[in-house]
Scaffold this motif. Sequence first.
Motif, PDB file in Angstrom:
ATOM      1  N   LEU A  30      30.270   0.678  -8.832  1.00 40.56           N
ATOM      2  CA  LEU A  30      29.823  -0.316  -7.856  1.00 40.56           C
ATOM      3  C   LEU A  30      31.013  -0.875  -7.076  1.00 40.56           C
ATOM      4  O   LEU A  30      30.962  -1.019  -5.848  1.00 40.56           O
ATOM      5  N   LEU A  31      32.110  -1.156  -7.777  1.00 33.00           N
ATOM      6  CA  LEU A  31      33.316  -1.661  -7.107  1.00 33.00           C
ATOM      7  C   LEU A  31      33.818  -0.648  -6.089  1.00 33.00           C
ATOM      8  O   LEU A  31      34.202  -1.008  -4.972  1.00 33.00           O
ATOM      9  N   ALA A  32      33.821   0.639  -6.480  1.00 32.89           N
ATOM     10  CA  ALA A  32      34.266   1.684  -5.550  1.00 32.89           C
ATOM     11  C   ALA A  32      33.402   1.676  -4.292  1.00 32.89           C
ATOM     12  O   ALA A  32      33.907   1.799  -3.170  1.00 32.89           O
ATOM     13  N   LEU A  33      32.085   1.504  -4.472  1.00 34.56           N
ATOM     14  CA  LEU A  33      31.184   1.485  -3.317  1.00 34.56           C
ATOM     15  C   LEU A  33      31.462   0.275  -2.426  1.00 34.56           C
ATOM     16  O   LEU A  33      31.427   0.383  -1.200  1.00 34.56           O
ATOM     17  N   ILE A  34      31.757  -0.859  -3.064  1.00 38.23           N
ATOM     18  CA  ILE A  34      32.047  -2.065  -2.275  1.00 38.23           C
ATOM     19  C   ILE A  34      33.355  -1.878  -1.511  1.00 38.23           C
ATOM     20  O   ILE A  34      33.456  -2.231  -0.328  1.00 38.23           O
ATOM     21  N   LEU A  35      34.343  -1.249  -2.153  1.00 36.11           N
ATOM     22  CA  LEU A  35      35.600  -0.955  -1.453  1.00 36.11           C
ATOM     23  C   LEU A  35      35.331  -0.061  -0.248  1.00 36.11           C
ATOM     24  O   LEU A  35      35.891  -0.259   0.829  1.00 36.11           O
ATOM     25  N   MET A  36      34.467   0.924  -0.427  1.00 36.43           N
ATOM     26  CA  MET A  36      34.099   1.811   0.681  1.00 36.43           C
ATOM     27  C   MET A  36      33.514   1.009   1.828  1.00 36.43           C
ATOM     28  O   MET A  36      33.810   1.251   3.000  1.00 36.43           O
ATOM     29  N   GLY A 257      26.863   4.765   5.389  1.00 35.45           N
ATOM     30  CA  GLY A 257      25.660   4.798   4.567  1.00 35.45           C
ATOM     31  C   GLY A 257      25.755   3.873   3.369  1.00 35.45           C
ATOM     32  O   GLY A 257      24.740   3.368   2.886  1.00 35.45           O
ATOM     33  N   SER A 258      26.978   3.627   2.908  1.00 31.88           N
ATOM     34  CA  SER A 258      27.113   2.861   1.673  1.00 31.88           C
ATOM     35  C   SER A 258      26.711   1.386   1.836  1.00 31.88           C
ATOM     36  O   SER A 258      25.917   0.886   1.038  1.00 31.88           O
ATOM     37  N   PRO A 259      27.173   0.666   2.880  1.00 26.20           N
ATOM     38  CA  PRO A 259      26.647  -0.700   3.030  1.00 26.20           C
ATOM     39  C   PRO A 259      25.135  -0.726   3.268  1.00 26.20           C
ATOM     40  O   PRO A 259      24.454  -1.622   2.753  1.00 26.20           O
ATOM     41  N   VAL A 260      24.633   0.257   4.019  1.00 23.66           N
ATOM     42  CA  VAL A 260      23.197   0.265   4.299  1.00 23.66           C
ATOM     43  C   VAL A 260      22.411   0.437   2.999  1.00 23.66           C
ATOM     44  O   VAL A 260      21.448  -0.292   2.731  1.00 23.66           O
ATOM     45  N   ALA A 261      22.856   1.388   2.157  1.00 19.78           N
ATOM     46  CA  ALA A 261      22.141   1.632   0.900  1.00 19.78           C
ATOM     47  C   ALA A 261      22.220   0.417  -0.019  1.00 19.78           C
ATOM     48  O   ALA A 261      21.229   0.023  -0.635  1.00 19.78           O
ATOM     49  N   LEU A 262      23.415  -0.196  -0.088  1.00 24.16           N
ATOM     50  CA  LEU A 262      23.552  -1.375  -0.941  1.00 24.16           C
ATOM     51  C   LEU A 262      22.651  -2.501  -0.437  1.00 24.16           C
ATOM     52  O   LEU A 262      22.001  -3.189  -1.221  1.00 24.16           O
ATOM     53  N   PHE A 263      22.612  -2.661   0.885  1.00 21.22           N
ATOM     54  CA  PHE A 263      21.771  -3.712   1.467  1.00 21.22           C
ATOM     55  C   PHE A 263      20.308  -3.476   1.097  1.00 21.22           C
ATOM     56  O   PHE A 263      19.626  -4.375   0.595  1.00 21.22           O
ATOM     57  N   THR A 441      25.210   5.909  -6.389  1.00 24.10           N
ATOM     58  CA  THR A 441      24.835   4.512  -6.211  1.00 24.10           C
ATOM     59  C   THR A 441      23.733   4.126  -7.186  1.00 24.10           C
ATOM     60  O   THR A 441      23.795   3.087  -7.844  1.00 24.10           O
ATOM     61  N   GLY A 442      22.705   4.990  -7.266  1.00 26.39           N
ATOM     62  CA  GLY A 442      21.620   4.717  -8.197  1.00 26.39           C
ATOM     63  C   GLY A 442      22.130   4.634  -9.620  1.00 26.39           C
ATOM     64  O   GLY A 442      21.789   3.720 -10.374  1.00 26.39           O
ATOM     65  N   LEU A 443      23.002   5.587  -9.965  1.00 22.76           N
ATOM     66  CA  LEU A 443      23.527   5.660 -11.326  1.00 22.76           C
ATOM     67  C   LEU A 443      24.274   4.376 -11.702  1.00 22.76           C
ATOM     68  O   LEU A 443      24.110   3.850 -12.805  1.00 22.76           O
ATOM     69  N   ALA A 444      25.076   3.851 -10.750  1.00 17.73           N
ATOM     70  CA  ALA A 444      25.834   2.641 -11.035  1.00 17.73           C
ATOM     71  C   ALA A 444      24.897   1.522 -11.489  1.00 17.73           C
ATOM     72  O   ALA A 444      25.143   0.857 -12.499  1.00 17.73           O
ATOM     73  N   PHE A 445      23.796   1.350 -10.749  1.00 19.07           N
ATOM     74  CA  PHE A 445      22.884   0.253 -11.087  1.00 19.07           C
ATOM     75  C   PHE A 445      22.090   0.548 -12.357  1.00 19.07           C
ATOM     76  O   PHE A 445      21.802  -0.361 -13.133  1.00 19.07           O
ATOM     77  N   VAL A 446      21.744   1.828 -12.579  1.00 14.38           N
ATOM     78  CA  VAL A 446      21.036   2.169 -13.821  1.00 14.38           C
ATOM     79  C   VAL A 446      21.909   1.849 -15.020  1.00 14.38           C
ATOM     80  O   VAL A 446      21.447   1.265 -16.006  1.00 14.38           O
ATOM     81  N   LEU A 447      23.199   2.212 -14.923  1.00 13.50           N
ATOM     82  CA  LEU A 447      24.108   1.977 -16.051  1.00 13.50           C
ATOM     83  C   LEU A 447      24.252   0.476 -16.307  1.00 13.50           C
ATOM     84  O   LEU A 447      24.163   0.019 -17.443  1.00 13.50           O
ATOM     85  N   ILE A 448      24.468  -0.290 -15.231  1.00 12.47           N
ATOM     86  CA  ILE A 448      24.606  -1.742 -15.396  1.00 12.47           C
ATOM     87  C   ILE A 448      23.308  -2.318 -15.972  1.00 12.47           C
ATOM     88  O   ILE A 448      23.326  -3.103 -16.928  1.00 12.47           O
ATOM     89  N   GLY A 449      22.180  -1.896 -15.390  1.00 14.23           N
ATOM     90  CA  GLY A 449      20.886  -2.425 -15.818  1.00 14.23           C
ATOM     91  C   GLY A 449      20.586  -2.110 -17.272  1.00 14.23           C
ATOM     92  O   GLY A 449      20.161  -2.988 -18.029  1.00 14.23           O
ATOM     93  N   ASN A 450      20.819  -0.846 -17.664  1.00 10.11           N
ATOM     94  CA  ASN A 450      20.542  -0.473 -19.053  1.00 10.11           C
ATOM     95  C   ASN A 450      21.425  -1.250 -20.017  1.00 10.11           C
ATOM     96  O   ASN A 450      20.968  -1.675 -21.081  1.00 10.11           O
ATOM     97  N   ALA A 451      22.698  -1.433 -19.637  1.00  4.64           N
ATOM     98  CA  ALA A 451      23.604  -2.176 -20.516  1.00  4.64           C
ATOM     99  C   ALA A 451      23.126  -3.623 -20.668  1.00  4.64           C
ATOM    100  O   ALA A 451      23.074  -4.164 -21.773  1.00  4.64           O
TER     101      ALA A 451
END
Lengths: 463, 348
Positions: A30-36, A257-263, A441-451
Amino acid sequence: MTTAAEVISRSEILKEFRRSKSGIAGVAILLALILMTIYAAIAVPLESYRQWNNPNFWIDTPKAAAPAWTNLLGPKLPEHIVMNAKDAAVSSSMEGAMRTVTYSFNVNFDYNSYPSDFMMPYSAKYGSTQPALQIDVLRPDGKVFRIYFASLPSSQQGSNEFSARVFSTDKLIMDSLRNYLGDFAYQQDISRPQVMIFSSSQENMVLKGTYIIRETFYLFDPNDSVINAGITLGGEVYGLMGTDELRRDLAIGILWGSPVALFIGLTVSIAGVLFGLIYGVVAGYKGKRTDEGLMRISDIFYSLPTLPLLIILSVTVGRSIFLIVGFLVIFGWVGMAKVSRSIALQLKNMQYVEAAKLMGQSDIKIVFRHMIPQLLPLTFASIAIAVPGAILVEAGLSFLGLGDPSIPTWGQILHDANSAGAAARGLWWWIAPPGLMIAITGLAFVLIGNALDAIVNPRSRRM
Amino acid sequence: MGGFGRFLIKRSVNMIIVLFATLVLTIALLGPAMDKILLEAIRSSVIEQVNQSNIKFQTPEERETFVKNRIDLQVKNIGLDEPWYAPKRFTNTVLKVMVLDLGKSSYLTSESGSAKVQDIIMEKLPKTVLLFTTSILIIMVIGLYLGAFVANRAGSIWDRLNSAFAVFSNSFPTWWIGMLMIFAFAFTYHIFPARATPLTPPSDPLYPLDLLYHMILPVITIVLVGFGSWAYTVRYFVIGILGEDYIAAKRAIGVPEKRIIYSHALKNAAPPIVTVIALSLAGSLSGAIIIEAAFGWPGMGSLYYQAIGFLDIPIIVGITYVLTVIFIIAVFLADIVYAYFDPRVKVA
């Protein structure tokens, strides 16, 4: 028995989360995506993002070019070469009233295949007498091809600036090249000037070496001047991520695409989960007929088929990104409503809730002060888990051609790739990165969510 | 009447409400657009008629009024003068959509050349069903056995690999995996065709074989992305069953471990598994639409994709309605099956 609402303090959650490897991995992605996103906002001109679907904006980049780094792995493919007046050696001379201005471009062409195309942009300022433009190519083997000689179009009113491009597909170039067919020891094809000009005269292969491309302007009025001249040799490799069929730089599309997807992902999941939370808690707390009615409504939403209705909505109502976010929220709250209702049913019999009721606190206060805070940890987990679904559905809509036409999204890039048959044509750089980004992107949130879920949800804790 | 009967009625009423709500919503959203299209069609046909006929007009205004009167007459004849939400027209439209009488498509035609929406959809529906039942059956078989296998080894490397795979495969858009498959098996290695639409005409006796050959790549893709989360679901339920006392008893009297897992545990875990299967089957229908578009499989999904491209509204309405019906019936059946097996649902 521990209820789902068992209180876990914030520091405890943080401590346990730090111990979860997959959770940390999710946060890192997620941090990498935000840096992007930050990089995109600072380094990439906003213009490129607004002009994504304007073909005129992308005229200077090559068509369907692979990423430049592929040259390190395979045969050396021509890079995209863009030169303008700054890169040229300029000379001028006077012959009576006629002035000639010559721009010479040195191109070191050392690749194993031909340019995909070429074009010469120019702009000149002139009055009623049109200047003439002549283009010669001096090849490494000493041969000189005069590929173009024509007067510029007559100007409309007085002295004004005129800009245009000479393309490799120009009929004049083909006609001029016919004169040089005899120079080749084998059959050449004048309909592909980019191949003929850069071919060896002896055998059918690239003639490597330094080419000089001379653009000579003949000016007949002392007030006329040449403002710019240049050459673009279309490459087969370009930039970090290559280009698509419409010459768009894919690196820019992927980056934006990354800010759009996060938004999309975050707005939809936050709005949906929060609405579901309040809806469910109110239903569970009020009970009786309110509960019955609210649950009937949520049952209806639960059995609506999402994608077909989303398709109908975007076909008829509109495709702006905010509308799409709104539509996704409509279908995204039911799951949370069911979960939070069942927990609220347990909570409302807790002593402190009953005490608050006896003290005469208003229903609103009880719901928002005493019940919803208990559900917040679960809410955060649910938000994280809901993000990938929203991103996937939006990507699917875009893939079907129903995305917001004014901005680039990963799904739209894949839609364009699919319509152009990119997979069957082997344009892997057009397909692989956008899909990978969606998945990551999906994976990042799945991992955070599952944890998070493993910490705050006692049911998954037992497993 | 028993609890189950009451539950059945409640669910049925819910199903009908949902069906009706979707239908009303669809028509409300598309009503104005459909009216506009119809009006445009009438206008062009009237102008065409006037141009063909020998009627002479003194002034352009006279011609204008004549055309206008003609159009008004036709509009009145088919009831277009009333808005789409007028009770009579609205009921009419709802009834028409319900029997799939959607008139003619604007652009697309069926393979046999018919422009009737009903014909076009009925031609594509079996192919969608074929692709998806095949894939789901394969996924179910792999998922059941893999799930039981890892449930028996909970915590082992196989179990963790399977869980990780389930999480990963859930994050990937299936249609994107499909594009990668086309790249790998149609472009790099020429094993399968890039487009899943067979080139032989449907009348050809070899057409079914050709269709099956074209189906392989989409099926592999769907199975590849789908089986991981299946196995994970099955594992979840089987582990629950394995903790029960009667399994411990079976172990104690010496029933072989294999038989316990694959026969007793799986059998008892079946009802919830079946429910989840039915539910996700309905859910995967949406994914189906997009996968077909990626592969060009000649089913409902590709039809949807084309209809969106051409903005062929009658077809879009038709497909939406058919998909809604299938989805709602699947959810309904899942609910019933689940309630049948789980007595707690009936009481609640």
